[in-house]
Design a protein around this motif. Structure first.
Motif, PDB file in Angstrom:
ATOM      1  N   THR A  15      -3.341   3.988  -1.621  1.00 51.53           N
ATOM      2  CA  THR A  15      -3.671   3.279  -2.851  1.00 51.53           C
ATOM      3  C   THR A  15      -3.022   1.901  -2.853  1.00 51.53           C
ATOM      4  O   THR A  15      -1.823   1.773  -2.585  1.00 51.53           O
TER       5      THR A  15
ATOM      6  N   PRO B  64     -13.327   0.432   2.253  1.00 43.74           N
ATOM      7  CA  PRO B  64     -13.973   0.625   0.945  1.00 43.74           C
ATOM      8  C   PRO B  64     -15.459   0.950   1.094  1.00 43.74           C
ATOM      9  O   PRO B  64     -16.146   0.390   1.948  1.00 43.74           O
ATOM     10  N   GLU B  65     -15.915   1.869   0.290  1.00 40.23           N
ATOM     11  CA  GLU B  65     -17.347   2.183   0.276  1.00 40.23           C
ATOM     12  C   GLU B  65     -18.103   0.986  -0.281  1.00 40.23           C
ATOM     13  O   GLU B  65     -17.706   0.377  -1.285  1.00 40.23           O
TER      14      GLU B  65
ATOM     15  N   ARG C 175      -5.188   2.049   4.515  1.00 43.17           N
ATOM     16  CA  ARG C 175      -6.213   2.196   3.490  1.00 43.17           C
ATOM     17  C   ARG C 175      -7.544   2.605   4.120  1.00 43.17           C
ATOM     18  O   ARG C 175      -7.826   2.261   5.266  1.00 43.17           O
TER      19      ARG C 175
ATOM     20  N   ALA D   3      -7.568  -3.011   6.711  1.00 38.40           N
ATOM     21  CA  ALA D   3      -7.525  -1.768   5.940  1.00 38.40           C
ATOM     22  C   ALA D   3      -6.814  -0.686   6.738  1.00 38.40           C
ATOM     23  O   ALA D   3      -5.971   0.049   6.210  1.00 38.40           O
TER      24      ALA D   3
ATOM     25  N   ARG E 150      -9.161  -5.987  -9.310  1.00 37.94           N
ATOM     26  CA  ARG E 150     -10.170  -4.919  -9.241  1.00 37.94           C
ATOM     27  C   ARG E 150     -11.484  -5.493  -9.709  1.00 37.94           C
ATOM     28  O   ARG E 150     -11.538  -6.194 -10.710  1.00 37.94           O
TER      29      ARG E 150
ATOM     30  N   THR F  11       0.841  -1.198   0.000  1.00 37.63           N
ATOM     31  CA  THR F  11       0.000   0.000   0.000  1.00 37.63           C
ATOM     32  C   THR F  11       0.870   1.239   0.000  1.00 37.63           C
ATOM     33  O   THR F  11       1.845   1.315   0.777  1.00 37.63           O
TER      34      THR F  11
END
Length: 402
Positions: free
Chosen positions: A142, A321-322, A318, A313, A400, A33
């Motif tokens: 990221t 995540p939504e 990080r 995360a 992804r 990351t």
């Protein structure tokens, strides 16, 4: 604790305990990351480059050819109108050139002069066309994947400052568990020991076969010893079973003996509510974490997606995540004042969520065919046509979703 609050709390605990960044060669950064923003070290491109094979020309046609420039070379400037150099794709454009003529759209006179007409759109890339020196391309946090590695290399980086993937251990509790063969005579097959490490790897943990211990005997001493050993080797220790207060549930007493502090102790979610996350000081004084997963297999995976995923995360720097959303195709019952995580399959064309069967907390058949969990808020039920958040099941590191 409410499900959404629990996720937020463990993420913050992870962020507070995130290890210091390290500098790694580009080839070793896949799956890590970014610890800081990725900014360009130079203009991209750094100099004007031809985007086609052809002729770099100055002035009007016809053009007298003065030489050739290939990628990697530095051409002499074109100082006179009516001159040109042959140029390869990616080669540096000479100073003084007015444009690039495609080789397939060029001709030659009997005297060897080049003829043709330039296209209205330039056939070369200007310095800074993609990015200007110092421009931020990607933010901290990221995930590093092959695309990020290639971008960093194009910017001139040899190393990247990243946050490493945390190390994890798994401790399996339960005298009733078999590690091979068919379940029989009151003993059941351990399904979490083989499966949980794969879930953890998909959330970015480093874990291999040597990091899985058990089944550990159902005694307090054995639990404490296994936890001490795991915490000496990993930032995260996941355990399976023993999260309640039954006669052989020794996890809570073991955590007390280790001086653990609960970050979350049970979550108002079904299935899976007797889950926990505790913080323990490691041998080096840095925080370590114990994630107590319920013994029922589906409940255990719900604990992974509810507590372990946001913790990791945070540890990796990080954001959480939504959650994507999908439209329910069928009704989904509520669970009173608790959040219901309902296994669903997603129709990627219609973006609809379809509940699956065989979803008891001890069952794995539904999980094996699902894409994620539809989130039904406390005090509600899901009706066809309702748009609800979905917790997607994790991809491999670097992948992804579409």
């Amino acid at each position: 604790m409410a499900w959404a609050e629990a996720r937020a709390r463990v993420h913050e605990a992870g962020r507070a305990a995130a290890p210091d960044p390290v500098e790694l060669p580009l080839a070793e950064t896949d799956g890590q990351t970014l610890a800081g923003p990725l900014s360009t070290l130079t203009d991209l491109p750094a100099f004007p480059t031809s985007s086609v094979d052809g002729w770099a020309v100055r002035g009007a046609a016809p053009w007298r050819v003065l030489g050739r420039v290939l990628a990697g070379g530095t051409p002499a400037p074109l100082t006179a109108d009516g001159t040109a150099v042959e140029i390869a794709t990616g080669a540096m454009l000479p100073d003084g050139a007015d444009g690039v003529l495609r080789v397939e759209e060029s001709g030659r006179t009997a005297e060897g002069l080049v003829t043709g007409a330039l296209r209205p759109a330039p056939e070369w890339r200007a310095p800074g066309e993609e990015a200007h020196a110092g421009e931020e391309l990607l933010p901290a946090g990221t995930p590093v994947d092959p695309g990020v590695i290639g971008l960093a290399a194009s910017c001139g980086y040899d190393t990247l400052r990243v946050r490493r993937s945390p190390r994890a251990n798994l401790i399996v509790f339960g005298d009733e568990l078999l590690t091979a063969g068919r379940p029989a005579a009151g003993r059941v097959r351990d399904s979490l020991g083989p499966a949980v490490p794969s879930w953890l790897r998909r959330y970015g943990c480093a874990i291999d076969a040597s990091d899985v211990v058990g089944p550990v005997a159902d005694t307090l001493a054995a639990h404490v010893a296994a936890l001490r050993e795991g915490l000496s080797r990993a930032e995260l220790v996941c355990t399976t079973g023993g999260t309640m207060h039954g006669p052989v549930d020794h996890l809570h007493p073991a955590l007390r003996e280790l001086g653990a502090e609960y970050v979350v102790n049970t979550v108002a979610v079904r299935p899976g509510f007797p889950m926990l996350l505790a913080r323990v000081a490691g041998p080096d004084g840095r925080p370590r974490f114990v994630a107590g997963l319920p013994g029922n297999p589906q409940s255990a995976i719900i604990a992974v997606v509810s507590l372990v995923a946001p913790l990791l995360a945070g540890l990796r720097g990080r954001p959480v995540p939504e959650l994507p959303r999908a439209t329910l195709a069928e009704p989904v019952p509520g669970r009173g004042d608790q959040t219901h995580l309902a296994l669903v399959r997603i129709d990627p064309v219609r973006h609809t969520a379809h509940p699956v069967r065989h979803v008891g907390s001890a069952m794995l058949r539904g999980l094996a065919s699902a894409d994620g969990f539809a989130v039904i808020r406390p005090g509600t039920r899901g009706e066809p046509g309702d748009e609800v958040p979905v917790v997607p099941l994790p991809l491999l590191p670097g992948e992804r979703s579409g």
